[in-house]
Design a protein around this motif. Structure first.
Motif, PDB file in Angstrom:
ATOM      1  N   ASN A 129       0.862  -1.181   0.000  1.00  0.00           N
ATOM      2  CA  ASN A 129       0.000   0.000   0.000  1.00  0.00           C
ATOM      3  C   ASN A 129       0.897   1.228   0.000  1.00  0.00           C
ATOM      4  O   ASN A 129       1.951   1.239   0.647  1.00  0.00           O
ATOM      5  CB  ASN A 129      -0.904  -0.015   1.237  1.00  0.00           C
ATOM      6  CG  ASN A 129      -2.017   1.009   1.145  1.00  0.00           C
ATOM      7  OD1 ASN A 129      -1.765   2.199   1.000  1.00  0.00           O
ATOM      8  ND2 ASN A 129      -3.250   0.555   1.247  1.00  0.00           N
ATOM      9  N   THR A 169     -16.994   2.311  -9.021  1.00  0.00           N
ATOM     10  CA  THR A 169     -17.329   0.894  -9.034  1.00  0.00           C
ATOM     11  C   THR A 169     -18.825   0.733  -8.793  1.00  0.00           C
ATOM     12  O   THR A 169     -19.373   1.296  -7.854  1.00  0.00           O
ATOM     13  CB  THR A 169     -16.564   0.140  -7.929  1.00  0.00           C
ATOM     14  OG1 THR A 169     -15.169   0.380  -8.109  1.00  0.00           O
ATOM     15  CG2 THR A 169     -16.834  -1.345  -8.001  1.00  0.00           C
ATOM     16  N   VAL A 225     -21.994  -1.141  -7.490  1.00  0.00           N
ATOM     17  CA  VAL A 225     -22.216  -2.078  -6.392  1.00  0.00           C
ATOM     18  C   VAL A 225     -23.681  -2.453  -6.345  1.00  0.00           C
ATOM     19  O   VAL A 225     -24.553  -1.708  -6.779  1.00  0.00           O
ATOM     20  CB  VAL A 225     -21.817  -1.446  -5.028  1.00  0.00           C
ATOM     21  CG1 VAL A 225     -20.356  -1.101  -5.017  1.00  0.00           C
ATOM     22  CG2 VAL A 225     -22.663  -0.219  -4.722  1.00  0.00           C
ATOM     23  N   SER A 227     -12.156   4.678   3.549  1.00  0.00           N
ATOM     24  CA  SER A 227     -11.473   3.622   4.288  1.00  0.00           C
ATOM     25  C   SER A 227     -10.386   2.992   3.429  1.00  0.00           C
ATOM     26  O   SER A 227     -10.552   2.824   2.210  1.00  0.00           O
ATOM     27  CB  SER A 227     -12.470   2.542   4.737  1.00  0.00           C
ATOM     28  OG  SER A 227     -11.824   1.542   5.500  1.00  0.00           O
ATOM     29  N   LEU A 233      -9.110  -0.069   4.413  1.00  0.00           N
ATOM     30  CA  LEU A 233      -9.507  -1.476   4.479  1.00  0.00           C
ATOM     31  C   LEU A 233     -10.940  -1.633   3.977  1.00  0.00           C
ATOM     32  O   LEU A 233     -11.714  -0.665   3.954  1.00  0.00           O
ATOM     33  CB  LEU A 233      -9.397  -1.974   5.923  1.00  0.00           C
ATOM     34  CG  LEU A 233      -8.012  -1.862   6.570  1.00  0.00           C
ATOM     35  CD1 LEU A 233      -8.085  -2.291   8.031  1.00  0.00           C
ATOM     36  CD2 LEU A 233      -6.991  -2.678   5.802  1.00  0.00           C
ATOM     37  N   PRO A 234     -11.359  -2.826   3.596  1.00  0.00           N
ATOM     38  CA  PRO A 234     -12.750  -3.047   3.182  1.00  0.00           C
ATOM     39  C   PRO A 234     -13.715  -2.638   4.293  1.00  0.00           C
ATOM     40  O   PRO A 234     -13.494  -2.927   5.471  1.00  0.00           O
ATOM     41  CB  PRO A 234     -12.804  -4.559   2.927  1.00  0.00           C
ATOM     42  CG  PRO A 234     -11.392  -4.932   2.594  1.00  0.00           C
ATOM     43  CD  PRO A 234     -10.526  -4.049   3.430  1.00  0.00           C
ATOM     44  N   PHE A 235     -14.782  -1.938   3.914  1.00  0.00           N
ATOM     45  CA  PHE A 235     -15.741  -1.408   4.885  1.00  0.00           C
ATOM     46  C   PHE A 235     -17.049  -2.175   4.758  1.00  0.00           C
ATOM     47  O   PHE A 235     -17.774  -2.052   3.766  1.00  0.00           O
ATOM     48  CB  PHE A 235     -15.960   0.086   4.640  1.00  0.00           C
ATOM     49  CG  PHE A 235     -16.909   0.733   5.606  1.00  0.00           C
ATOM     50  CD1 PHE A 235     -16.642   0.727   6.968  1.00  0.00           C
ATOM     51  CD2 PHE A 235     -18.058   1.358   5.162  1.00  0.00           C
ATOM     52  CE1 PHE A 235     -17.504   1.333   7.871  1.00  0.00           C
ATOM     53  CE2 PHE A 235     -18.933   1.966   6.056  1.00  0.00           C
ATOM     54  CZ  PHE A 235     -18.655   1.955   7.404  1.00  0.00           C
ATOM     55  N   ASN A 236     -17.349  -2.979   5.771  1.00  0.00           N
ATOM     56  CA  ASN A 236     -18.572  -3.786   5.785  1.00  0.00           C
ATOM     57  C   ASN A 236     -19.265  -3.601   7.130  1.00  0.00           C
ATOM     58  O   ASN A 236     -19.144  -4.440   8.034  1.00  0.00           O
ATOM     59  CB  ASN A 236     -18.242  -5.266   5.558  1.00  0.00           C
ATOM     60  CG  ASN A 236     -17.589  -5.513   4.215  1.00  0.00           C
ATOM     61  OD1 ASN A 236     -18.187  -5.232   3.177  1.00  0.00           O
ATOM     62  ND2 ASN A 236     -16.360  -6.019   4.226  1.00  0.00           N
ATOM     63  N   THR A 273     -19.411   3.138  -5.018  1.00  0.00           N
ATOM     64  CA  THR A 273     -18.079   3.294  -4.441  1.00  0.00           C
ATOM     65  C   THR A 273     -17.165   3.937  -5.468  1.00  0.00           C
ATOM     66  O   THR A 273     -17.408   3.852  -6.688  1.00  0.00           O
ATOM     67  CB  THR A 273     -17.474   1.950  -4.002  1.00  0.00           C
ATOM     68  OG1 THR A 273     -17.299   1.119  -5.143  1.00  0.00           O
ATOM     69  CG2 THR A 273     -18.356   1.268  -2.971  1.00  0.00           C
ATOM     70  N   ALA A 297     -12.817   4.367  -6.248  1.00  0.00           N
ATOM     71  CA  ALA A 297     -11.435   4.080  -5.893  1.00  0.00           C
ATOM     72  C   ALA A 297     -10.648   5.383  -5.968  1.00  0.00           C
ATOM     73  O   ALA A 297     -10.588   6.029  -7.022  1.00  0.00           O
ATOM     74  CB  ALA A 297     -10.844   3.045  -6.834  1.00  0.00           C
ATOM     75  N   THR A 338     -10.783   3.789  -0.547  1.00  0.00           N
ATOM     76  CA  THR A 338     -12.064   3.605  -1.220  1.00  0.00           C
ATOM     77  C   THR A 338     -13.101   4.525  -0.600  1.00  0.00           C
ATOM     78  O   THR A 338     -13.172   4.663   0.621  1.00  0.00           O
ATOM     79  CB  THR A 338     -12.542   2.151  -1.119  1.00  0.00           C
ATOM     80  OG1 THR A 338     -11.576   1.293  -1.727  1.00  0.00           O
ATOM     81  CG2 THR A 338     -13.880   1.966  -1.826  1.00  0.00           C
ATOM     82  N   TYR A 387     -16.973   5.079  -0.008  1.00  0.00           N
ATOM     83  CA  TYR A 387     -18.255   4.370   0.033  1.00  0.00           C
ATOM     84  C   TYR A 387     -19.368   5.406   0.192  1.00  0.00           C
ATOM     85  O   TYR A 387     -19.405   6.144   1.180  1.00  0.00           O
ATOM     86  CB  TYR A 387     -18.295   3.384   1.199  1.00  0.00           C
ATOM     87  CG  TYR A 387     -17.260   2.281   1.121  1.00  0.00           C
ATOM     88  CD1 TYR A 387     -17.596   1.029   0.602  1.00  0.00           C
ATOM     89  CD2 TYR A 387     -15.964   2.489   1.574  1.00  0.00           C
ATOM     90  CE1 TYR A 387     -16.646   0.010   0.531  1.00  0.00           C
ATOM     91  CE2 TYR A 387     -15.012   1.477   1.504  1.00  0.00           C
ATOM     92  CZ  TYR A 387     -15.352   0.245   0.980  1.00  0.00           C
ATOM     93  OH  TYR A 387     -14.425  -0.760   0.910  1.00  0.00           O
TER      94      TYR A 387
END
Length: 592
Positions: free
Chosen positions: A52, A158, A160, A232, A234-237, A258, A260, A266, A268
């Motif tokens: 990263n 992106t 979604v 974020s 990291l992936p945000f869930n 989303t 990039a 990213t 969201y």
């Protein structure tokens, strides 16, 4: 002659060594002072490889002769195409946290792909310095490399699958994200109030003109919905709603797209749609973010009154003026609206106060003829008994507000000059020039000096650099609104009851002044509402240590202690005003 010189040198050396042993005491625990600052890089380890572009360094600095907050850190990078190292300190985010005998620091920066050689230099007030060098490599994946090589204004969108969750008013845990790794935590970058169905127009690089910044916005259209831009690495869930409190309303939130962004981030994009078809008119809404999912934040906006419920910014004007200067009627089009407040022949003052709503004496009373919730105007949230601004003869509503200014997106409340809050404040003195129009001299409490005088700002514990994942640009003194309600509160000194950025449901955790005159109990109660090792302010937990670095109990920091915070942190004045606005850092007096 040479023998005499050698003899003298030996005597001097043994005297220094012997003297250092004599100077030892349990109170100091220091044998001798080297006089040279020291710096240690704790992470990452040497020759690390990152996938990263965003790299964070952490370390520790110390000096036997200088307090940690008096040491200066600089960061340099050595490049192959230049013989001279380049100063990159301001290109990243440097955070310094002083302790008793040392300070920890972090430095966060985006680096390009390849091998990097950086050097950290710590310097004391006498110009003595030490260095620590680090070599590392950035190896981006193909996807990340494409994003990084894209210009900072270019975005990758992106598609979604839309997900939806029902918002409920929940009681959040206390700032559970503050223990996470700085730079890795999700945060809200922007919040906008937008027309329903307009979420497809959003792009982080170019915000549509009909989007309103949420924080402190007024005259918000009743059919608005909220757009949140969550960032974020990291992936945000999320597993819980992002908004934990929205007045007495509920609604649904939905992930709609989303983007990039450069640096492996990213974006969201979520939409929150109130269950009610329209928001209530003339109402202040407080929006709290869920501290279990995001860095805590609080934002406030006020809806338009019934009289102007169809009102909106002109789309082609963007952030210029409100359409037809609808703030106190379209007086530039129909001058009869001037008679609401002014009277040509029956005025009661030099500024022709009178008219339909101006028959009562005093500017404040004139404003409150409407701003008490009647005539369709928003009711002013105020507590007259504790609002000092109401009790000074030469201060009125128009001391801060311009009644003839229609307002802009940047200045929706028609203020005479700048007054920034957490969303936009950088912490510099000009951010709060509205307050310092009056609070710049001793008779009105000279607060400006604590934001302007380097003697105060350099040692202020409220001189904060917000974390990179806080969503704030703060790199200086606290915004006034973090502690004060400008229109008064139930506390003395117009202090907020709900401190921090988390909605407090337990009344015992609210701040309530116990005395008419400020005393040590009030001061301790106030300060400890945030300094409790959990309340997050600008991405950092406000600390309160009961022991120093060597395990000794700190006087004033024990449960049974009753002395005022200002007795140690109030500088030479030992005043609450100084300890609140520029608390002296690192003053830890141990208990004998």
């Amino acid at each position: 002659m040479n023998f005499e010189r050698k003899l003298i040198s030996c005597i001097v050396m043994w005297s220094v060594i012997f003297g250092s042993f004599l100077s030892y005491s349990p109170e100091t625990r220091v044998f001798s002072a080297t006089g040279v600052p020291e710096i240690t890089i704790m992470s990452p380890s040497g020759e690390s490889v990152f996938t990263n572009s965003k790299v964070e360094f952490t370390g520790k600095i110390s000096d036997d002769l200088s307090p940690p907050d008096k040491l200066l850190i600089k960061v340099f990078e050595h490049t192959t195409d230049s013989d001279q190292a380049i100063d990159i300190t301001n290109g990243g985010q440097l955070t310094l946290t002083p302790n008793d005998q040392f300070a920890t620091f972090s430095y966060l920066k985006d680096f390009s792909e390849g091998v990097h050689n950086v050097t950290f230099i710590v310097t004391d007030g006498d110009g003595l310095s030490s260095t620590s060098a680090q070599t590392f490599t950035v190896e981006l994946s193909e996807t990340a490399e494409q994003t990084t090589n894209t210009s900072k204004t270019s975005l990758t969108q992106t598609s979604v699958e839309k997900t939806e969750s029902q918002l409920m008013v929940v009681t959040p845990e206390v700032n559970s994200l503050t223990a996470g790794e700085i730079g890795q935590r999700p945060y809200m970058s922007n919040m906008f109030l937008i027309p329903r169905g307009a979420e497809g127009e959003y792009n982080p690089d170019k915000v549509p003109n009909n989007y309103l910044p949420a924080d402190d916005m007024t005259r918000v259209p009743l059919d608005s919905q909220i757009l949140l831009d969550i960032r974020s690495v990291l992936p945000f869930n999320p597993t819980q709603p992002l908004i934990t409190f929205f007045g007495d309303s509920t609604g649904k939130e939905k992930l709609v797209k989303t983007f990039a962004l450069p640096g492996g981030i990213t974006s969201y994009i979520y939409i929150f749609t109130p269950e009610k078809e329209n928001l209530d008119p003339s109402k202040a809404y407080y929006v709290y973010l869920n501290p279990n999912e995001l860095i805590p934040r609080l934002l406030k906006f006020t809806t338009v009154s019934n009289n102007y419920e169809n009102y909106q910014f002109d789309a082609d004007k963007g952030n210029v003026d409100r359409e037809k200067d609808y703030i106190h009627g379209p007086y530039s089009v129909v001058t009869n609206t001037c008679s609401f407040c002014h009277s040509t022949h029956n005025a009661t003052s030099q500024i022709l106060e009178g008219g339909k709503y101006g028959t009562v004496s005093g500017t404040n009373n004139l404003c409150m003829a409407c701003h008490d919730g009647t005539n369709g105007t928003p009711e002013l949230e105020s507590n007259y008994a504790t609002n000092k601004h109401n009790q000074v003869p030469d201060v009125s509503c128009t001391s801060c507000h311009d009644p003839h200014n229609p307002g802009t997106k940047e200045n929706p409340n028609s203020l005479h000059t700048t007054y920034k809050k957490a969303s936009t404040a950088t912490g510099q003195v000009n951010d709060f020039s509205l307050c310092f129009t009056c609070h710049n001299k001793d008779e009105n409490a000279n607060i400006q000096q604590y934001y302007q005088n380097e003697t105060f700002t350099s040692q202020s514990g409220h001189n904060i650099t917000a974390t990179s994942d806080s969503g704030s640009k703060l790199n200086g003194q606290f915004p006034c609104a973090e502690c004060h309600e400008t229109h008064g509160s139930s506390n003395i000194k117009m202090l907020r009851t709900n401190l921090g950025n988390v909605k407090i449901e337990d009344p015992k955790l609210l701040f309530e002044s116990k005395s008419v005159n400020w005393d040590a109990l009030d001061e301790r109660n106030f300060c400890l509402k945030c300094h409790n090792n959990s309340t997050a302010i600008f991405g950092k937990a406000s600390t309160f240590k009961d022991k120093n670095a060597v395990g000794e109990q700190i006087s004033g920091h024990q449960t049974e202690d009753k002395q005022s915070c200002a007795s140690c942190h109030g500088g030479t004045s030992q005043s609450f005003i100084e300890s609140a606005h520029a608390p002296k850092r690192g003053i830890h007096v141990t208990i004998p």
